[in-house]
Design an enzyme around this catalytic site. Structure first.
Site, PDB file in Angstrom:
ATOM      1  CG  HIS A   8      14.175  -6.482  67.639  1.00 33.58           C
ATOM      2  ND1 HIS A   8      13.692  -7.762  67.482  1.00 33.58           N
ATOM      3  CD2 HIS A   8      15.524  -6.617  67.625  1.00 33.58           C
ATOM      4  CE1 HIS A   8      14.688  -8.618  67.353  1.00 33.58           C
ATOM      5  NE2 HIS A   8      15.810  -7.949  67.438  1.00 33.58           N
TER       6      HIS A   8
ATOM      7  CE1 TYR B 197      19.300  -9.110  69.935  1.00 31.14           C
ATOM      8  CE2 TYR B 197      18.420  -7.039  69.128  1.00 31.14           C
ATOM      9  CZ  TYR B 197      18.765  -8.365  68.913  1.00 31.14           C
ATOM     10  OH  TYR B 197      18.575  -8.934  67.683  1.00 31.14           O
TER      11      TYR B 197
ATOM     12  CG  HIS C 234      12.153 -16.522  67.367  1.00 32.05           C
ATOM     13  ND1 HIS C 234      13.521 -16.664  67.237  1.00 32.05           N
ATOM     14  CD2 HIS C 234      11.944 -15.200  67.669  1.00 32.05           C
ATOM     15  CE1 HIS C 234      14.110 -15.487  67.443  1.00 32.05           C
ATOM     16  NE2 HIS C 234      13.181 -14.601  67.716  1.00 32.05           N
ATOM     17  CG  PHE C 235       8.574 -15.581  71.865  1.00 27.40           C
ATOM     18  CD1 PHE C 235       8.062 -16.106  73.022  1.00 27.40           C
ATOM     19  CD2 PHE C 235       7.694 -15.029  70.931  1.00 27.40           C
ATOM     20  CE1 PHE C 235       6.709 -16.120  73.248  1.00 27.40           C
ATOM     21  CE2 PHE C 235       6.337 -15.039  71.144  1.00 27.40           C
ATOM     22  CZ  PHE C 235       5.834 -15.591  72.308  1.00 27.40           C
ATOM     23  CG  HIS C 236       8.240 -20.500  74.316  1.00 26.76           C
ATOM     24  ND1 HIS C 236       7.271 -19.861  73.587  1.00 26.76           N
ATOM     25  CD2 HIS C 236       7.758 -20.555  75.589  1.00 26.76           C
ATOM     26  CE1 HIS C 236       6.254 -19.540  74.368  1.00 26.76           C
ATOM     27  NE2 HIS C 236       6.519 -19.951  75.588  1.00 26.76           N
TER      28      HIS C 236
ATOM     29  NE  ARG D 107       2.356 -14.457  68.165  1.00 28.17           N
ATOM     30  CZ  ARG D 107       3.162 -13.432  68.480  1.00 28.17           C
ATOM     31  NH1 ARG D 107       3.626 -12.637  67.545  1.00 28.17           N
ATOM     32  NH2 ARG D 107       3.504 -13.208  69.720  1.00 28.17           N
ATOM     33  NE  ARG D 108       0.161 -12.535  70.933  1.00 27.12           N
ATOM     34  CZ  ARG D 108       0.625 -11.305  70.880  1.00 27.12           C
ATOM     35  NH1 ARG D 108       0.132 -10.454  70.020  1.00 27.12           N
ATOM     36  NH2 ARG D 108       1.565 -10.910  71.690  1.00 27.12           N
TER      37      ARG D 108
HETATM   38 FE1  HAS Z   1      13.394 -12.454  67.893  1.00 21.85          FE
HETATM   39  C1  HAS Z   1      10.052 -12.026  67.091  1.00 21.85           C
HETATM   40  C2  HAS Z   1      14.289 -11.729  64.685  1.00 21.85           C
HETATM   41  C3  HAS Z   1      16.746 -12.665  68.752  1.00 21.85           C
HETATM   42  C4  HAS Z   1      12.529 -12.615  71.228  1.00 21.85           C
HETATM   43  N1  HAS Z   1      11.633 -12.355  68.950  1.00 21.85           N
HETATM   44  C5  HAS Z   1      10.372 -12.191  68.428  1.00 21.85           C
HETATM   45  C6  HAS Z   1       9.410 -12.191  69.490  1.00 21.85           C
HETATM   46  C7  HAS Z   1      10.117 -12.315  70.668  1.00 21.85           C
HETATM   47  C8  HAS Z   1      11.512 -12.426  70.315  1.00 21.85           C
HETATM   48  C9  HAS Z   1       9.547 -12.322  72.074  1.00 21.85           C
HETATM   49  O1  HAS Z   1      13.002 -10.480  62.232  1.00 21.85           O
HETATM   50  C10 HAS Z   1       7.893 -12.107  69.325  1.00 21.85           C
HETATM   51  C11 HAS Z   1       7.346 -10.738  69.489  1.00 21.85           C
HETATM   52  C12 HAS Z   1       5.845 -10.784  69.285  1.00 21.85           C
HETATM   53  O2  HAS Z   1       5.140 -11.162  70.205  1.00 21.85           O
HETATM   54  O3  HAS Z   1       5.386 -10.480  68.174  1.00 21.85           O
HETATM   55  N2  HAS Z   1      15.166 -12.289  66.897  1.00 21.85           N
HETATM   56  C13 HAS Z   1      15.307 -12.034  65.583  1.00 21.85           C
HETATM   57  C14 HAS Z   1      16.719 -12.054  65.229  1.00 21.85           C
HETATM   58  C15 HAS Z   1      17.411 -12.329  66.377  1.00 21.85           C
HETATM   59  C16 HAS Z   1      16.429 -12.453  67.425  1.00 21.85           C
HETATM   60  C17 HAS Z   1      17.318 -11.835  63.885  1.00 21.85           C
HETATM   61  N3  HAS Z   1      14.435 -12.626  69.646  1.00 21.85           N
HETATM   62  C18 HAS Z   1      15.802 -12.668  69.768  1.00 21.85           C
HETATM   63  C19 HAS Z   1      16.148 -12.737  71.147  1.00 21.85           C
HETATM   64  C20 HAS Z   1      14.960 -12.725  71.858  1.00 21.85           C
HETATM   65  C21 HAS Z   1      13.901 -12.649  70.891  1.00 21.85           C
HETATM   66  C22 HAS Z   1      17.561 -12.755  71.669  1.00 21.85           C
HETATM   67  C23 HAS Z   1      14.706 -12.737  73.318  1.00 21.85           C
HETATM   68  C24 HAS Z   1      15.639 -12.774  74.243  1.00 21.85           C
HETATM   69  N4  HAS Z   1      12.373 -11.991  66.221  1.00 21.85           N
HETATM   70  C25 HAS Z   1      12.927 -11.674  65.021  1.00 21.85           C
HETATM   71  C26 HAS Z   1      11.865 -11.265  64.083  1.00 21.85           C
HETATM   72  C27 HAS Z   1      10.660 -11.345  64.767  1.00 21.85           C
HETATM   73  C28 HAS Z   1      11.004 -11.810  66.103  1.00 21.85           C
HETATM   74  C29 HAS Z   1      12.001 -10.838  62.702  1.00 21.85           C
HETATM   75  C30 HAS Z   1       9.263 -10.989  64.223  1.00 21.85           C
HETATM   76  C31 HAS Z   1       8.610 -12.194  63.704  1.00 21.85           C
HETATM   77  C32 HAS Z   1       7.198 -11.882  63.251  1.00 21.85           C
HETATM   78  O4  HAS Z   1       6.931 -12.019  62.063  1.00 21.85           O
HETATM   79  O5  HAS Z   1       6.347 -11.504  64.068  1.00 21.85           O
HETATM   80  C33 HAS Z   1      18.932 -12.405  66.504  1.00 21.85           C
HETATM   81  O6  HAS Z   1      19.377 -11.462  67.426  1.00 21.85           O
HETATM   82  C34 HAS Z   1      19.391 -13.790  66.857  1.00 21.85           C
HETATM   83  C35 HAS Z   1      20.895 -13.900  66.809  1.00 21.85           C
HETATM   84  C36 HAS Z   1      21.385 -15.073  67.613  1.00 21.85           C
HETATM   85  C37 HAS Z   1      22.082 -16.082  67.138  1.00 21.85           C
HETATM   86  C38 HAS Z   1      22.496 -17.220  68.042  1.00 21.85           C
HETATM   87  C39 HAS Z   1      23.970 -17.143  68.424  1.00 21.85           C
HETATM   88  C40 HAS Z   1      24.269 -18.236  69.421  1.00 21.85           C
HETATM   89  C41 HAS Z   1      24.830 -18.049  70.649  1.00 21.85           C
HETATM   90  C42 HAS Z   1      24.972 -19.230  71.577  1.00 21.85           C
HETATM   91  C43 HAS Z   1      26.262 -19.928  71.316  1.00 21.85           C
HETATM   92  C44 HAS Z   1      26.168 -21.315  71.772  1.00 21.85           C
HETATM   93  C45 HAS Z   1      27.224 -21.990  72.265  1.00 21.85           C
HETATM   94  C46 HAS Z   1      27.052 -23.367  72.714  1.00 21.85           C
HETATM   95  C47 HAS Z   1      28.563 -21.416  72.391  1.00 21.85           C
HETATM   96  C48 HAS Z   1      22.446 -16.165  65.732  1.00 21.85           C
HETATM   97  C49 HAS Z   1      25.321 -16.734  71.102  1.00 21.85           C
HETATM   98  C50 HAS Z   1      27.222 -24.241  71.550  1.00 21.85           C
HETATM   99  C51 HAS Z   1      27.917 -25.478  71.934  1.00 21.85           C
HETATM  100  C52 HAS Z   1      28.062 -26.459  71.060  1.00 21.85           C
HETATM  101  C53 HAS Z   1      28.869 -27.654  71.354  1.00 21.85           C
HETATM  102  C54 HAS Z   1      27.410 -26.393  69.721  1.00 21.85           C
END
Ligand code: HAS
Length: 541
Positions: free
Chosen positions: A217, A221, A368-370, A431-432
């Site tokens: 995990h 980050y 999600h991860f794409h 998946r996979r």
């Molecule tokens: Fe994840 C599975 C939970 C973030 C990558 N994640 C994965 C896997 C990958 C991955 C590769 O809880 C698959 C692994 C595998 O092969 O089994 N992930 C989260 C959570 C977050 C999160 C809670 N993941 C990421 C990030 C990744 C990433 C970052 C890669 C870089 N993830 C999971 C969980 C799994 C998981 C479970 C397991 C699932 C399972 O069952 O297998 C959080 O950190 C996300 C927080 C982010 C936000 C977004 C904030 C938005 C921002 C942009 C602002 C936009 C602006 C523009 C300013 C809440 C900062 C807007 C402009 C406008 C005008 C609107």
């Protein structure tokens, strides 16, 4: 100048890795849409699963790690205005990592490591695969050592100054990663490498998975924070405005050190043999590590609004259209933020213990991860290369128009692919899996439309990938005009002088990380070790 070469070479290798890994992506996407082109890849790629393993390893492990090693080394030096502590160490590191991907790449292409990027036992790879990845991790430790030593040398001459924001972000990333990577080191060195050499007769898949997700995990980050460094410390300036708050940015970055690691069990909610109580603790802490990203969304929106209004934007949303959409470095990164916001939301759904039971191991997860690593991170790195490669080579970007097309096509392709994969997941598609296979398709006619979205999205992404590679190759080899580029350094509305010194007390954050990680993992690892049964595991390998 010599440091520029080192940074540039890290980025070139990253791009080469992306060109290999991402080329295989459309094959998967088209397979899901019922068009199986894998037979045309023989004898180089013999199966969907070999292709998927290469895709995963070269994209999420090699493209990211090489880009990050180059970019954060650069951010440290340019932030501090200080040369790298040891250029020699930098090159030794580079070659160690090249040797690593050489070994891993050989194992993957010779079909000796079709184990997916998660390397889960009981799938078993050739020792070269594990040794190669180990060398890449050792390389990242050496990159961080060089960065820390550069910082220490600067600190001696600047005892009271605040660390420049970009460098602060680089330090936070590597402090977190150095602790987080101990899990995969334990897994590879004590379980997988000995077993792959036949030194031990078996292994324990559950223990291996626990070690893997200790790192697995926080590695997300490790990929994300360099993008945050660019979004906070550079993009506001490139977009024509100011960072809303430097102290908020620092707080968000530093909070990833204690909170990134004790959350790995959210990947193991469905694994047996781990107490539900500890899974719940990790689920709760995952909502804590969401907080710095929420801070980031707030600060970035405020900063972009500041830029849009400074450029004449009016009204609630008018500022958004006044951003520098004609600059590919800005367009790519703002589009990356938009996609990342959607990926973040699906991450929150993953993290919710009960909802996870619905989406776990379905196509939702690659959806999600794409949007996170495949868009938020990758499109940001592409945006960074649109100014950094010209800066490093002294050659002007070959074609702004091609770069803009590239950013928008990546955005469109990922929107379709991400939507299709999430949708497929909700319909129960695993998946996979070769979803395009006739048996699956006949049984699940409702998968038709989302699979089509995945196929079309993958096709658009293939075009976008090659636009990016052509743009980079043409800039490096054919661009004749000299580049006139300054390293972007965002000023802040609320500057670093308002940041409490506590944020720079690295020992406090490292201490907090060690304590929280120990609470989150020691009971589970002790319990798993107590049940470790090498005799039963003989049957596995
Ligand atoms: Fe994840 C599975 C939970 C973030 C990558 N994640 C994965 C896997 C990958 C991955 C590769 O809880 C698959 C692994 C595998 O092969 O089994 N992930 C989260 C959570 C977050 C999160 C809670 N993941 C990421 C990030 C990744 C990433 C970052 C890669 C870089 N993830 C999971 C969980 C799994 C998981 C479970 C397991 C699932 C399972 O069952 O297998 C959080 O950190 C996300 C927080 C982010 C936000 C977004 C904030 C938005 C921002 C942009 C602002 C936009 C602006 C523009 C300013 C809440 C900062 C807007 C402009 C406008 C005008 C609107």
């Amino acid at each position: 100048q010599p440091e520029r070469r080192l940074v540039a070479w890290f980025l070139y290798v990253a791009m080469l890795a992306l060109s290999i890994g991402a080329t295989l992506g459309p094959f998967q996407a088209l397979e899901h849409a019922g068009i199986n082109l894998y037979p045309y890849l023989a004898p180089f790629i013999r199966s969907y699963y070999q292709g998927l393993s290469i895709h995963g390893v070269f994209n999420v492990l090699v493209w990211t790690t090489f880009f990050i090693s180059g970019f954060l080394t650069f951010a440290t030096m340019s932030g501090l205005k200080h040369p790298l502590y040891s250029l020699k160490l930098g090159w030794i590191t580079f070659w160690i990592m090249i040797a690593g991907i050489g070994l891993t790449g050989w194992a993957l292409f010779s079909d000796n490591a079709t184990v997916m990027f998660t390397s889960y036992p009981p799938l078993k790879a050739h020792p070269a695969y594990y040794l190669g990845l180990t060398l890449v991790v050792v390389g990242t430790w050496l990159v961080s050592a060089n960065i820390f030593l550069t910082y220490r040398a600067w600190r001696r001459d600047h005892p009271t100054e605040r660390t420049p924001l970009a460098t602060f972000g680089a330090l936070a990333t590597f402090v977190m990663w150095d602790i987080a990577s101990l899990g995969i080191a334990a897994e590879f060195l004590t379980l997988l490498i000995p077993a792959s050499f036949g030194i031990t007769q078996g292994t324990d898949p559950l223990l291996a998975r626990a070690f893997f997700w200790f790192t697995g995990h926080p590695i997300v980050y490790f990929w994300l924070l360099p993008a945050y460094v660019s979004w906070y410390a550079m993009v506001p300036k490139q977009a024509g405005g100011k960072l809303f708050s430097d102290p908020l940015a620092r707080l968000a970055l530093v909070l990833f050190i204690p909170f990134s690691i004790p959350v790995g069990l959210h990947h193991q909610f469905t694994d047996p043999g781990i107490s539900e109580a500890w899974k719940m603790v990790h689920a709760a802490l995952t909502f804590v590590v969401f907080f710095p990203s929420a801070l980031t969304a707030f600060t970035l929106l405020a900063s972009l609004e500041n830029a849009g209004r400074a450029r004449g934007g009016r009204g609630w949303f008018g500022w958004f259209f006044k951003l520098r959409w004609d600059d590919p470095a800005v367009a790519a990164q703002v589009l990356a933020m938009l996609l990342f916001a959607a990926g973040g939301v699906s991450g929150i759904i993953n993290a919710s213990y009960d909802l996870n039971l619905m989406v776990h191991n379905t196509a939702w997860v690659p959806g999600h991860f794409h949007l996170t690593v495949g868009s938020g991170v990758t499109l940001t790195f592409m945006g960074i290369s649109y100014w950094l490669i010209p800066y490093l080579t002294g050659r002007k970007l070959w074609s702004r128009r091609v770069a803009l097309w590239q950013a928008w096509t990546w955005f469109a392709g990922m929107l379709l692919l991400g939507r299709g994969l999430h949708w497929l997941g909700l319909l129960g598609a695993p998946r996979r899996t070769m979803l395009g296979a006739a048996a699956y398709r006949a049984l699940n006619p409702e998968w038709g439309l989302p699979s089509l979205l995945v196929g079309v999205g993958g096709g658009i992404l293939a075009v976008s990938l090659y636009l990016y590679l052509v743009e980079m190759a043409a800039t490096i080899w054919f661009s004749r005009e000299p580049a006139d580029i300054e390293v972007p350094e965002a000023e802040a509305v609320s500057g670093p002088e308002h940041a409490p010194f506590l944020l720079e007390r690295w020992r406090v954050w490292i201490g907090a990380a060690v304590v929280l990680t120990a609470i989150g993992y020691v009971p589970t690892v002790v319990q798993l070790l107590a049940h470790f049964n090498p005799v039963a595991s003989l049957r596995v390998w």
